[in-house]
Design an enzyme around this catalytic site. Sequence first.
Site, mmCIF file in Angstrom:
data_model
loop_
_atom_site.group_PDB
_atom_site.id
_atom_site.type_symbol
_atom_site.label_atom_id
_atom_site.label_comp_id
_atom_site.label_asym_id
_atom_site.label_seq_id
_atom_site.Cartn_x
_atom_site.Cartn_y
_atom_site.Cartn_z
ATOM 1 N N GLU A 76 0.828 -1.209 0.000
ATOM 2 C CA GLU A 76 0.000 0.000 0.000
ATOM 3 C C GLU A 76 0.866 1.265 0.000
ATOM 4 O O GLU A 76 0.508 2.273 -0.593
ATOM 5 C CB GLU A 76 -0.935 -0.021 1.211
ATOM 6 C CG GLU A 76 -1.880 1.158 1.338
ATOM 7 C CD GLU A 76 -2.928 1.242 0.214
ATOM 8 O OE1 GLU A 76 -3.009 0.342 -0.636
ATOM 9 O OE2 GLU A 76 -3.668 2.247 0.203
ATOM 10 N N THR A 86 -11.294 8.499 -13.101
ATOM 11 C CA THR A 86 -10.306 7.945 -12.172
ATOM 12 C C THR A 86 -10.646 6.514 -11.759
ATOM 13 O O THR A 86 -9.834 5.827 -11.149
ATOM 14 C CB THR A 86 -10.142 8.859 -10.938
ATOM 15 O OG1 THR A 86 -8.980 8.457 -10.233
ATOM 16 C CG2 THR A 86 -11.357 8.781 -10.017
HETATM 17 C C1 DMJ Z 1 -10.150 3.844 -7.248
HETATM 18 O O1 DMJ Z 1 -11.409 3.858 -6.678
HETATM 19 C C2 DMJ Z 1 -9.872 5.121 -7.955
HETATM 20 O O2 DMJ Z 1 -8.819 4.919 -8.817
HETATM 21 C C3 DMJ Z 1 -9.564 6.262 -7.038
HETATM 22 O O3 DMJ Z 1 -9.152 7.413 -7.721
HETATM 23 C C4 DMJ Z 1 -8.536 5.917 -6.011
HETATM 24 N N1 DMJ Z 1 -8.175 4.565 -6.025
HETATM 25 C C5 DMJ Z 1 -9.139 3.535 -6.165
HETATM 26 C C6 DMJ Z 1 -8.468 2.209 -6.461
HETATM 27 O O4 DMJ Z 1 -7.251 2.060 -5.886
#
Ligand code: DMJ
Length: 615
Positions: free
Chosen positions: A486, A597
Site C-alpha cells: 500500500e 479515475t
Molecule cells: C479507485 O477507486 C480510484 O482509482 C480512485 O481514484 C482511487 N483509487 C481507487 C483504487 O485504488
Amino acid sequence: MPVPSSLPFTVPSSRKSVSATSFRLTEKFILLLIFSAFITFCFGAIFFLPDSSKLLSGVLFRSAPAPEPDSRTGTDAEEDVKILAKIRRDHEQALLEAKDRLQKRPEDIKQDIMSEKDQVLRDGPGRKASSDQGLPDIQYLRPPGATGREPADPDALEKRAKIKEMMQFSWDNYKRYAWGANELRPVSKQGHSSNLFGSLKGATIVDALDTLYMMEMYEEFEAAAEWVEKNLDFNMNAEISVFEVNIRFVGGLLSAYYLSGKEVFRRKAIELGEKLLPAFKTPTGIPWALLNLKSGVGRNWPWASGGSSILAEYGTLHLEFVHLSKLSGKAVFAEKVMNIRKVLNRLDKPQGLYPNYLNPNSGQWGQHHVSVGGLGDSFYEYLLKAWIMSDKSDDEARKLYYDALKAIEAGLIRRSGGGLTYIAEWKGGLLEHKMGHLTCFAGGMIALGADGAPGDQTGHQMELAAEIARTCHESYARTNLKLGPEAFRFDGGVEAIATRQNEKYFILRPEVIETYMYMWRFTHDPKYRQWGWEAVQALEQHCRVDGGYSGVRDVYSNSPNHDDVQQSFYLAETLKYLYLLFSDDSHLPFEHWVFNTEAHPLPVIKRESSDRDQL
Ligand code: DMJ
C-alpha cells in the site's frame, strides 16, 4: 456628455386650456414620451461612459431640478411624481444591471445564460421536469473504438484471452454469491458492503458494466443492464461518499451509456447526479464529503482536519459533471464544478502546491499536507483530463495542471541513493519519504500529459513517467508475493519497501498496472507488457481463490493471508487496464476517450460537436 438643461417634469403651458381629465391624460402621455426618449438617451450613454450608471443616478437624477408647481391639484401632481419616481427607480435598476452585464467577462455571461436556460429546462413551460422526464432528445453516436480488433500478435492475443477469463471468473463468482450486493467476499462467499455506499446497492455491477462491454461479454452486460433498470434505486435514506458514488456509479453509468447507447444509463446517471447536488450547499460551494441521499444533508469526514473537504474528493467531479450537463441539457452540473475551480483559483498555494484539506465554510486551507497519492491524487489527474476531454480547449485546466506538475517536481519528486525516482509527501513543510500505491497512477498521468507540456518539456516528462513506472515496478519486485504494498518508503536504509505493518497490504489496486498501460501505449516498450504479465501471474497465484479474487494482508509473507474482499475497482480498473495493455491502441483510443479515475471511459467532447454549446 451634455446633460439636459431641464427635465420634463412640468406641463407645457400651451396645453392648459384642455379639460381637466383629457388634460391629465395628454399630459401623462407626453411626459411618458419625453421620459422614454430620455431613458433611451441615458441607456445609450452607458456604452460610452466608463461608469455612466453612477453618473446617471448620482448626477442626472439627484441634481435634476425639482418639478415646478402646475395648475393641477396637489394630489394629482403627487401621484405623477410617484409614478415617475417608480419609473426612474426601475430604469436605474435596469441600467445598473445592463452595466453589470457589460462589465462581466464573456464566460460569466455565458454562465448566466446557461443558468437561465437551465431554469427553463428544469421547470419547463408548465411542466416540472423530474429525473426521468424532460430530458432533451439527443442523437446517440457511439465514439470510435468501443470494442477492439483482435490483436495480430498471437502472444498478446493469448494473454488478453487469459485476462478476459479472469474477468469472467470475478463476475461469475460475484453473480453466484453476491448478486446485487456492493462487493463480493470471495473467501466466505457472500456479499459485502463498505460504508462508502451507505445502503446503495450494486457497486460491482455498475463498476463492471463497461469492462463487460469492451470485453464483448454481452450476455453478462445485458444481465447487468437489466439489474440496473429494475433494481438500481437512489431513493433511500443512505449516507454515501459523494466522491466514491460519483466516480463509480455516475462514472460507470455514463460510460455504459456512451458505449452501448442504452437510455436507461443516461437516465440513471442524471437521476443520481441530481441526488448529489445538495452536497454543494455550503457557503463556498465546495461540496461535503458525505451526503444523505434522502435528506440532502451533508457533512465532512470526522477525521478530516478542521472539518475540511478533501482535495481528491471535491476535485474529482469535473469529468462526470461536465458530461451530466451535456446529457441532461442542464448547466447546473458544470456550474458546480467550475465554481470549485474558481474557489481554488482565488487561494494562495504554498509553493504552488495544493493542500489536501479545504474548509467548505471559510474557503481556507486546513492542514498543509500535500500528496499526489491518497487525499490528493485524482485532483491533479482531473485537471489534465478536463483539458483533454474538452478537446484541448479548456486552457485554464491545462495551465493549472502544468503549473501544479511543476510545483510537484520542485517540491515532492526526489531520487533515492539507489537511483529510484519517487514522489514524496509534504507535511507542514517537511518531506515524508514515502510513496503510496495510489501515487503510482502518476506515471500514467505524466505520460498522458507529456505531449502537451509547455516549452520543450515533452521528452523530460516522458522520462519522468518512465522512472516512476520503474520505481513502482520495483515496489512489486521487492516483495515475496510480487504484488505491491500500500505504501513504500525511501528512508531508514530501505528503498521502495514497506516498513510498517499497516502499509504492507495489497487490495487489488490498479494504479501500477494503469501506468504500465499508458507507458505501453506511448512507447510500445515490451517491458511494460512483461511487467503487466508478471502482475497477472501474481494475481493468479496469490489472489485467486475458489470464490473470486481477494486482497492480501502482507505482500512480504511467504503465503498469502486473504482479506476476503473483491473490490469493485478490480473489475472496473485493474482487469480493464490489463486487457487494454494487451489490446491494440485502437481499442478505446486516447484521441476519442478519457478514462475517469475509476477507469470509466468518457468521450472527448469534440470542438465541432453541437452539444458542446451547452457547456
Ligand atoms: C479507485 O477507486 C480510484 O482509482 C480512485 O481514484 C482511487 N483509487 C481507487 C483504487 O485504488
